[in-house]
Design a protein around this motif. Structure first.
Motif, PDB file in Angstrom:
ATOM      1  N   GLY B 268       0.805  -1.218   0.000  1.00  0.00           N
ATOM      2  CA  GLY B 268       0.000   0.000   0.000  1.00  0.00           C
ATOM      3  C   GLY B 268       0.837   1.267   0.000  1.00  0.00           C
ATOM      4  N   ALA B 269       1.942   1.248   0.736  1.00  0.00           N
ATOM      5  CA  ALA B 269       2.773   2.458   0.838  1.00  0.00           C
ATOM      6  C   ALA B 269       3.389   2.842  -0.496  1.00  0.00           C
ATOM      7  CB  ALA B 269       3.873   2.247   1.877  1.00  0.00           C
ATOM      8  N   ASP B 270       3.588   1.884  -1.395  1.00  0.00           N
ATOM      9  CA  ASP B 270       4.219   2.176  -2.686  1.00  0.00           C
ATOM     10  C   ASP B 270       3.210   2.367  -3.821  1.00  0.00           C
ATOM     11  OD1 ASP B 270       6.650   2.141  -1.513  1.00  0.00           O
ATOM     12  OD2 ASP B 270       7.323   0.233  -2.351  1.00  0.00           O
ATOM     13  N   LEU B 271       1.907   2.167  -3.534  1.00  0.00           N
ATOM     14  CA  LEU B 271       0.883   2.327  -4.586  1.00  0.00           C
ATOM     15  C   LEU B 271       0.928   3.708  -5.251  1.00  0.00           C
ATOM     16  CD1 LEU B 271      -2.525   0.738  -3.578  1.00  0.00           C
ATOM     17  CD2 LEU B 271      -1.068   0.189  -5.513  1.00  0.00           C
ATOM     18  N   PRO B 272       1.068   4.792  -4.472  1.00  0.00           N
ATOM     19  CA  PRO B 272       1.048   6.113  -5.125  1.00  0.00           C
ATOM     20  C   PRO B 272       2.127   6.255  -6.192  1.00  0.00           C
ATOM     21  CG  PRO B 272       0.778   6.359  -2.757  1.00  0.00           C
ATOM     22  CD  PRO B 272       1.123   4.909  -3.003  1.00  0.00           C
ATOM     23  N   ARG B 273       3.278   5.607  -5.974  1.00  0.00           N
ATOM     24  CA  ARG B 273       4.366   5.728  -6.948  1.00  0.00           C
ATOM     25  C   ARG B 273       3.973   5.164  -8.304  1.00  0.00           C
ATOM     26  NH1 ARG B 273       9.294   2.784  -4.234  1.00  0.00           N
ATOM     27  NH2 ARG B 273      10.083   3.023  -6.362  1.00  0.00           N
ATOM     28  N   LEU B 274       3.143   4.109  -8.304  1.00  0.00           N
ATOM     29  CA  LEU B 274       2.773   3.464  -9.569  1.00  0.00           C
ATOM     30  C   LEU B 274       2.019   4.409 -10.493  1.00  0.00           C
ATOM     31  CD1 LEU B 274       1.616  -0.007  -8.221  1.00  0.00           C
ATOM     32  CD2 LEU B 274       3.663   0.477  -9.579  1.00  0.00           C
ATOM     33  N   GLY B 275       1.272   5.338  -9.897  1.00  0.00           N
ATOM     34  CA  GLY B 275       0.487   6.272 -10.706  1.00  0.00           C
ATOM     35  C   GLY B 275       1.349   7.173 -11.566  1.00  0.00           C
ATOM     36  N   HIS B 276       2.611   7.322 -11.181  1.00  0.00           N
ATOM     37  CA  HIS B 276       3.496   8.227 -11.912  1.00  0.00           C
ATOM     38  C   HIS B 276       4.318   7.509 -12.977  1.00  0.00           C
ATOM     39  CE1 HIS B 276       2.772  11.522  -9.036  1.00  0.00           C
ATOM     40  NE2 HIS B 276       2.675  10.556  -8.138  1.00  0.00           N
ATOM     41  N   ALA B 277       4.178   6.186 -13.053  1.00  0.00           N
ATOM     42  CA  ALA B 277       5.015   5.412 -13.976  1.00  0.00           C
ATOM     43  C   ALA B 277       4.646   5.736 -15.425  1.00  0.00           C
ATOM     44  CB  ALA B 277       4.842   3.921 -13.700  1.00  0.00           C
ATOM     45  N   LEU B 278       5.650   6.020 -16.236  1.00  0.00           N
ATOM     46  CA  LEU B 278       5.425   6.372 -17.640  1.00  0.00           C
ATOM     47  C   LEU B 278       5.961   5.265 -18.539  1.00  0.00           C
ATOM     48  CD1 LEU B 278       6.589  10.086 -17.546  1.00  0.00           C
ATOM     49  CD2 LEU B 278       4.250   9.219 -17.626  1.00  0.00           C
ATOM     50  N   PRO B 279       5.371   5.101 -19.743  1.00  0.00           N
ATOM     51  CA  PRO B 279       5.918   4.126 -20.687  1.00  0.00           C
ATOM     52  C   PRO B 279       7.420   4.345 -20.869  1.00  0.00           C
ATOM     53  CG  PRO B 279       3.837   4.966 -21.500  1.00  0.00           C
ATOM     54  CD  PRO B 279       4.165   5.758 -20.267  1.00  0.00           C
ATOM     55  N   GLY B 280       8.168   3.254 -20.836  1.00  0.00           N
ATOM     56  CA  GLY B 280       9.613   3.343 -20.984  1.00  0.00           C
ATOM     57  C   GLY B 280      10.350   3.341 -19.658  1.00  0.00           C
ATOM     58  N   GLN B 281       9.652   3.688 -18.592  1.00  0.00           N
ATOM     59  CA  GLN B 281      10.286   3.716 -17.273  1.00  0.00           C
ATOM     60  C   GLN B 281      10.608   2.293 -16.811  1.00  0.00           C
ATOM     61  OE1 GLN B 281       8.233   6.265 -14.532  1.00  0.00           O
ATOM     62  NE2 GLN B 281       9.028   5.177 -12.740  1.00  0.00           N
ATOM     63  N   THR B 282      11.753   2.131 -16.133  1.00  0.00           N
ATOM     64  CA  THR B 282      12.126   0.803 -15.643  1.00  0.00           C
ATOM     65  C   THR B 282      11.669   0.632 -14.200  1.00  0.00           C
ATOM     66  OG1 THR B 282      14.286   1.630 -15.001  1.00  0.00           O
ATOM     67  CG2 THR B 282      14.102   0.581 -17.170  1.00  0.00           C
ATOM     68  N   LEU B 283      11.301  -0.606 -13.865  1.00  0.00           N
ATOM     69  CA  LEU B 283      10.836  -0.934 -12.525  1.00  0.00           C
ATOM     70  C   LEU B 283      11.584  -2.153 -12.013  1.00  0.00           C
ATOM     71  CD1 LEU B 283       6.939  -0.756 -13.013  1.00  0.00           C
ATOM     72  CD2 LEU B 283       8.432   1.061 -12.195  1.00  0.00           C
ATOM     73  N   HIS B 284      11.837  -2.165 -10.708  1.00  0.00           N
ATOM     74  CA  HIS B 284      12.399  -3.334 -10.031  1.00  0.00           C
ATOM     75  C   HIS B 284      11.508  -3.656  -8.840  1.00  0.00           C
ATOM     76  CE1 HIS B 284      15.954  -1.741 -12.133  1.00  0.00           C
ATOM     77  NE2 HIS B 284      16.327  -3.007 -12.210  1.00  0.00           N
ATOM     78  N   PHE B 285      11.561  -4.912  -8.416  1.00  0.00           N
ATOM     79  CA  PHE B 285      10.741  -5.335  -7.281  1.00  0.00           C
ATOM     80  C   PHE B 285      11.612  -5.935  -6.196  1.00  0.00           C
ATOM     81  CE2 PHE B 285       8.149  -5.677 -11.131  1.00  0.00           C
ATOM     82  CZ  PHE B 285       7.108  -4.836 -10.795  1.00  0.00           C
TER      83      PHE B 285
END
Lengths: 240, 339
Positions: B268-285
């Motif tokens: 839940g604490a990281d959900l807000p960050r997902l809203g800002h993700a743009l095509p091309g952006q890299t993500l790690h888990f």
């Protein structure tokens, strides 16, 4: 399988009864939902029953996860019973032609006539297993074995609202235009989601039963016009 | 009243969402970044869950038909044009008073999404307890659709004297997204799980308020289980993996149930960050425990409260702007030369 608790993140728990489509499992899910509701726990936002599981969305800063886990496992022991609130519905449907573009193909694929497909579908008392996917969208089952077909290889970009569709052991009515990969057999004038009924915006509820009734094109158009004009209330669709 | 002059990218009204109806198939919806929504509202003098405009990438041009106070949370490149055609910069993370016929040009958004709140809130009808737009079923907002040119929205109050600023804007961390193993973790091989935690994923072009489809490593299902389940519930943050092995992260407008195995859930604490993700952006888990997720929730709530508590009167606006205008460019060049 014994009921077990699965973590759906830190803000939801899923009580899982099994992994099959089975009216007996679904009845246990509904019994657990009722038992949990009776506890009136603070901090729960949504309780979502499905075919085979019950998911509780909650605020973990207001409701202790361990306490909720214990209550859910207790609720899982509630004896399965059919809901006293269950309603039997009779939903008119115009089959085939422009309203059911896949009827002919379904008849061909199953080796039966179009009339036999319609007759089999309308002879079944279908259970509402869950409401999901779209507001008011019912997952109905189960279809006769021979009528179970895989989904379309290429889903449609736009299934018209009020389409009756089948896939696998399931039937459904699309309350909204949406993409969809099920076989379209017909169209109903019935509104499955209506904000005009604030107490019950979704017509169907899990545990209800549905029987489809064939309607001619003229009857369908008349009923659709009456629904549009507000001349027909929802009680019209309850089985007599 | 505010008039929309143009709106080049999808923008929708969002509040705290529509809880309590997911058993009817009605998605939660609500702001993708509830923290920034709360900040925008605090800057506009509103309660945290008041409905605001969620803007994507390129914001609308809005004309004030009467005096109104508007607040911006996000990295806009905005300016205000007055009726005589004079233009002034409108800095982010503060409120701005618009006089009648002044136009707010919100411009490009470097933060992917941003929020525009007005003092008194937008006067929109509640639908199932929320004003959030859910376009697929036409619920909430303006007739359940995205904002468009010609829309006129009534504003709940017109206190133009309000002036507030946020001295320390929030920043979006670049650390890996924290996840809890999902309800169907067992549907994936150990190799797929290790891959999930170690590989780099890229946000594809298939990204909207329902979810983000990721490119990169394919996550293999355990052949003993396969890639289909009998549908059960999902939630924003759910990471589901269809048969093609490409993960999908679900967001605020996600459907209530799904038929794909769920490998993990973003906390839940990281959900807000997902809203800002743009095509091309890299993500790690990265995997965390439930206890760590709850601690992160408490910390995020405390940080938001502290951030909002730091909101100050905006009377320094003139001095700050003058300072920036005079020194910013020289300062940057000097700093680069010094290195």
């Amino acid at each position: 399988m014994n009921p077990r608790i699965l973590a759906l993140g830190d803000g939801a728990l899923t009580l899982e009864f099994g992994d099959r489509i089975d009216p007996a499992l679904n009845a246990r899910v509904m019994a657990a939902r009722d038992a949990l509701a009776a506890l009136k726990l603070d901090g729960i936002s949504d309780v979502v029953p499905t075919y085979r599981s019950l998911t509780v969305h909650f605020d973990p800063l207001r409701l202790d996860r361990e306490i909720l886990t214990a209550r859910l496992l207790e609720a899982a022991q509630a004896p399965a019973k059919e809901s006293a609130l269950a309603t039997r519905w009779r939903i008119p449907v115009v089959f085939g032609g422009e309203y059911g573009p896949d009827l002919a193909e379904v008849a061909r694929a199953t080796g039966r006539s179009e009339a036999a497909v319609i007759e089999a579908l309308c002879a079944s008392e279908l259970r509402v297993f869950l409401i999901g996917f779209l507001p008011g969208f019912p997952y109905l089952g189960e279809l006769p074995e021979w009528l179970r077909l895989p989904r379309l290889a290429t889903p449609r970009a736009a299934v018209p609202a009020n389409s009756l569709a089948i896939a696998g052991a399931q039937a459904a009515v699309y309350p909204w235009q949406s993409p969809g990969g099920w076989h379209l057999l017909g169209r109903t004038p019935v509104r499955l989601f209506d904000l005009g009924d604030a107490a019950r915006p979704a017509l169907l509820a899990p545990g209800d039963t549905v029987r489809f009734a064939p309607a001619g094109r003229d009857e369908f158009l008349r009923l659709a016009a009456d629904v549009e004009a507000g001349k027909i209330g929802r009680q019209e669709w309850q089985a007599k | 009243m505010i008039e929309v002059l143009d709106c080049p990218m999808p923008a929708s009204f969002q509040d705290a969402g529509r809880p309590g109806y997911r058993h009817l198939g009605v998605p939660l919806s609500g702001a993708l970044d509830a923290d920034w929504l709360a900040i925008a509202n605090a800057l506009a003098g509103n309660p945290p869950g008041t409905v605001a405009l969620e803007v994507h990438l390129l914001g609308p041009r809005l004309r004030a038909k009467a005096p109104v106070t508007i607040a911006m949370a996000g990295e806009f490149s905005a300016r205000i044009e007055d009726a005589a055609g004079q233009s002034r910069a409108a800095s982010n993370w503060r409120s701005h008073a618009l006089a009648t016929d002044e136009i707010l040009v919100t411009g490009n958004l470097r933060s992917g999404i941003g929020y525009l709140a007005v003092h008194g809130g937008f006067d929109l009808p509640q639908v199932l307890g929320s004003r959030s737009t859910y376009a697929r079923a036409g619920l909430g907002g303006i007739d359940g659709r995205s904002l468009r040119a010609g829309d006129c929205i009534t504003v709940g109050a017109t206190n133009t004297r309000l002036s507030l600023r946020l001295p320390r804007p929030p920043h979006l961390p670049a650390s890996p997204l924290r996840v809890i193993p999902g309800p169907q973790r067992e549907y994936f091989t150990d190799a797929a799980w290790a891959c999930f935690l170690n590989a780099e994923f890229t946000v594809s072009r298939e990204a909207d308020r329902m979810g983000l489809r990721l490119d990169g490593a394919r996550l293999e299902h355990d052949s003993a289980y396969g890639a289909d389940i009998v549908s059960d519930a999902v939630t924003p943050g759910t990471i589901q993996v269809p048969g093609d092995g490409r993960p999908i992260i679900l967001l605020a407008d996600c459907q209530t149930v799904g038929g794909y195995p769920k490998i993990a859930t973003v906390i839940g604490a990281d959900l807000p960050r997902l809203g800002h993700a743009l095509p091309g952006q890299t993500l790690h888990f990265v995997e965390v425990s439930i206890a760590q997720a709850l601690a992160a929730r408490r910390q995020a709530a405390a940080e938001l409260a502290e951030c909002i508590a730091g909101i100050a009167p905006g009377s320094a606006e003139f001095n700050l702007d003058a300072l920036y205008a005079a020194n910013l460019i020289d300062g940057v060049i000097d700093a680069q030369q010094a290195n």
